[in-house]
Design an enzyme around this catalytic site. Structure first.
Site, PDB file in Angstrom:
ATOM      1  N   LYS A  11       0.868  -1.193   0.000  1.00 24.54           N
ATOM      2  CA  LYS A  11       0.000   0.000   0.000  1.00 24.54           C
ATOM      3  C   LYS A  11       0.893   1.228   0.000  1.00 24.54           C
ATOM      4  CE  LYS A  11       0.031   2.158   3.331  1.00 24.54           C
ATOM      5  NZ  LYS A  11       0.207   2.809   4.649  1.00 24.54           N
ATOM      6  N   ALA A  92       7.378  -2.820   9.046  1.00 23.19           N
ATOM      7  CA  ALA A  92       7.482  -1.491   9.677  1.00 23.19           C
ATOM      8  C   ALA A  92       8.089  -0.501   8.694  1.00 23.19           C
ATOM      9  CB  ALA A  92       8.301  -1.561  10.962  1.00 23.19           C
ATOM     10  N   ILE A  95       4.491   0.740   4.155  1.00 26.21           N
ATOM     11  CA  ILE A  95       3.774   0.261   2.967  1.00 26.21           C
ATOM     12  C   ILE A  95       2.735  -0.791   3.358  1.00 26.21           C
ATOM     13  CG2 ILE A  95       5.440   0.945   1.216  1.00 26.21           C
ATOM     14  CD1 ILE A  95       6.713  -1.783   1.344  1.00 26.21           C
ATOM     15  N   GLY A  98       1.636  -5.402   7.258  1.00 24.80           N
ATOM     16  CA  GLY A  98       0.753  -6.129   8.167  1.00 24.80           C
ATOM     17  C   GLY A  98      -0.711  -5.916   7.834  1.00 24.80           C
ATOM     18  N   ASP A 127      -5.218   1.046   8.393  1.00 20.40           N
ATOM     19  CA  ASP A 127      -5.059   0.781   6.957  1.00 20.40           C
ATOM     20  C   ASP A 127      -5.789  -0.475   6.491  1.00 20.40           C
ATOM     21  OD1 ASP A 127      -3.540   2.987   6.321  1.00 20.40           O
ATOM     22  OD2 ASP A 127      -1.628   1.977   6.712  1.00 20.40           O
TER      23      ASP A 127
HETATM   24  P1  ATP Z   1       1.878   1.106   7.791  1.00 19.91           P
HETATM   25  O1  ATP Z   1       2.150   1.376   6.361  1.00 19.91           O
HETATM   26  O2  ATP Z   1       0.437   0.831   8.064  1.00 19.91           O
HETATM   27  O3  ATP Z   1       2.525   2.100   8.717  1.00 19.91           O
HETATM   28  P2  ATP Z   1       4.003  -0.669   8.369  1.00 19.91           P
HETATM   29  O4  ATP Z   1       4.573  -1.110   7.073  1.00 19.91           O
HETATM   30  O5  ATP Z   1       4.701   0.432   9.071  1.00 19.91           O
HETATM   31  O6  ATP Z   1       2.504  -0.321   8.142  1.00 19.91           O
HETATM   32  P3  ATP Z   1       3.929  -3.400   9.313  1.00 19.91           P
HETATM   33  O7  ATP Z   1       4.675  -3.926   8.155  1.00 19.91           O
HETATM   34  O8  ATP Z   1       2.526  -3.827   9.486  1.00 19.91           O
HETATM   35  O9  ATP Z   1       3.953  -1.830   9.417  1.00 19.91           O
HETATM   36  O10 ATP Z   1       4.803  -3.788  10.597  1.00 19.91           O
HETATM   37  C1  ATP Z   1       4.710  -3.121  11.829  1.00 19.91           C
HETATM   38  C2  ATP Z   1       5.048  -4.120  12.957  1.00 19.91           C
HETATM   39  O11 ATP Z   1       3.957  -5.031  13.091  1.00 19.91           O
HETATM   40  C3  ATP Z   1       6.283  -4.972  12.698  1.00 19.91           C
HETATM   41  O12 ATP Z   1       7.349  -4.474  13.419  1.00 19.91           O
HETATM   42  C4  ATP Z   1       5.888  -6.396  13.087  1.00 19.91           C
HETATM   43  O13 ATP Z   1       6.512  -6.810  14.283  1.00 19.91           O
HETATM   44  C5  ATP Z   1       4.403  -6.361  13.323  1.00 19.91           C
HETATM   45  N1  ATP Z   1       3.616  -7.224  12.390  1.00 19.91           N
HETATM   46  C6  ATP Z   1       2.411  -7.714  12.670  1.00 19.91           C
HETATM   47  N2  ATP Z   1       1.933  -8.411  11.634  1.00 19.91           N
HETATM   48  C7  ATP Z   1       2.841  -8.341  10.644  1.00 19.91           C
HETATM   49  C8  ATP Z   1       2.890  -8.845   9.321  1.00 19.91           C
HETATM   50  N3  ATP Z   1       1.897  -9.610   8.820  1.00 19.91           N
HETATM   51  N4  ATP Z   1       3.960  -8.559   8.564  1.00 19.91           N
HETATM   52  C9  ATP Z   1       4.954  -7.797   9.076  1.00 19.91           C
HETATM   53  N5  ATP Z   1       4.972  -7.316  10.324  1.00 19.91           N
HETATM   54  C10 ATP Z   1       3.921  -7.562  11.119  1.00 19.91           C
END
Ligand code: ATP
Length: 272
Positions: A11, A92, A95, A98, A127
């Site tokens: 995303k 984290a 994008i 999770g 999201d």
């Molecule tokens: P956003 O774009 O919504 O800010 P993000 O890319 O920052 O999302 P995620 O990739 O969802 O965030 O990861 C955030 C944290 O959530 C990670 O540090 C991880 O420990 C935890 N997590 C929970 N589920 C998942 C998943 N399916 N894949 C990756 N990390 C996950």
């Protein structure tokens, strides 16, 4: 029986305006969200009890228990399943890894059990509703109000410098929470007017994320040097995107950047 498979695309927030904060602490957003033709894959099967296995090139460090949004999505759906998550997106990273995985689990379970998810997707994360929609949209409120947008594919390069950014920390570092919403966008469908408009819009989380992780500045500069039409951070970072006129240009830039920055995660894709 073969597991039910669903794609969990990256995303990307082409814009992310933070327009306020509710009394309960949730931030109000105004964001133009699109999806890449690149992402994770989830596979779901009926099972006596919940299980989750994470595989793929970005599996390292991703939890395999109830901390994972895939697990929480399956619990919210209300059936025990065996999930395999093939992880290609950095975690984290801004994008929506999770969130997109959670939405893919919900979609796969809808197909597997022949009923729609009746729970509250936004309770899983801001999201998750837009990821469940799985289509370009203007996202407002705390992420629950969606207006689908039609979006011709935009060739892009995604770059993550390998630093994790904590979304709550970035929000804490944001000075003003009451910024103006997006302006109306051009309706003529022309790429140039879309780009002109995009350049005048913002990601309000970019400055605070940059202050926490200065390497984001190096990523944006590297994308700008390649001649990207626009270079900006997605979500709360640290992944940045550059937009290009053609997929060939995006592919060539991705190759050049990968040579110059072997430690960075770099991907060419189409955003739509
Ligand atoms: P956003 O774009 O919504 O800010 P993000 O890319 O920052 O999302 P995620 O990739 O969802 O965030 O990861 C955030 C944290 O959530 C990670 O540090 C991880 O420990 C935890 N997590 C929970 N589920 C998942 C998943 N399916 N894949 C990756 N990390 C996950």
């Amino acid at each position: 029986m073969a597991p039910t498979e669903a794609f969990a695309p990256a995303k990307i927030n082409l814009t992310l305006h933070v327009t306020g904060q509710r009394a309960d602490g949730y931030h109000l957003l105004d964001s133009y969200v699109v999806f890449a033709d690149f992402g994770d894959v989830v596979r779901v099967s009926r099972a006596a009890e919940m299980s989750l296995r994470v595989t793929g090139p970005r599996a390292m460090g991703v939890p395999e228990d109830a901390r994972n949004l895939c697990w929480r999505a399956a619990e919210a759906f209300g059936e025990p399943v065996a999930i395999t998550l093939e992880k290609h997106l950095p975690a984290a990273a801004g994008i929506g890894g999770g969130s997109s995985d959670a939405a893919a689990v919900l979609r796969a379970m809808e197909a597997l059990f022949g009923r729609t998810f009746s729970g509250d997707a936004s309770a899983l994360g801001a999201d998750v509703p837009v990821c469940l929609l799985g289509h370009a949209a203007r996202m407002t409120g705390i992420g629950e109000t969606l207006m689908p947008l039609s979006q011709p594919p935009m060739p892009a390069v995604l770059v993550n410098p390998g630093v994790e950014v904590s979304t709550p920390e970035v929000f804490r570092a944001l000075e003003r929470k009451d910024n103006p919403p997006m302006d109306d966008w051009p309706l003529d469908g022309q790429r140039d007017s879309m780009l002109g408009w995009l350049r005048t819009q913002r990601n309000d989380l970019q400055a605070p994320a940059l202050a926490l992780q200065p390497v984001i500045g190096a990523v944006l500069a590297a994308l700008e040097e390649t001649g990207a039409d626009i270079a900006r951070m997605s979500g709360s970072g640290a992944t940045c995107f550059g937009l290009f006129g053609t997929r060939e240009m995006a592919r060539a830039v991705a190759e050049r950047l990968a040579e110059a920055h072997p430690g960075w995660w770099i991907k060419d894709c189409d955003l739509s």
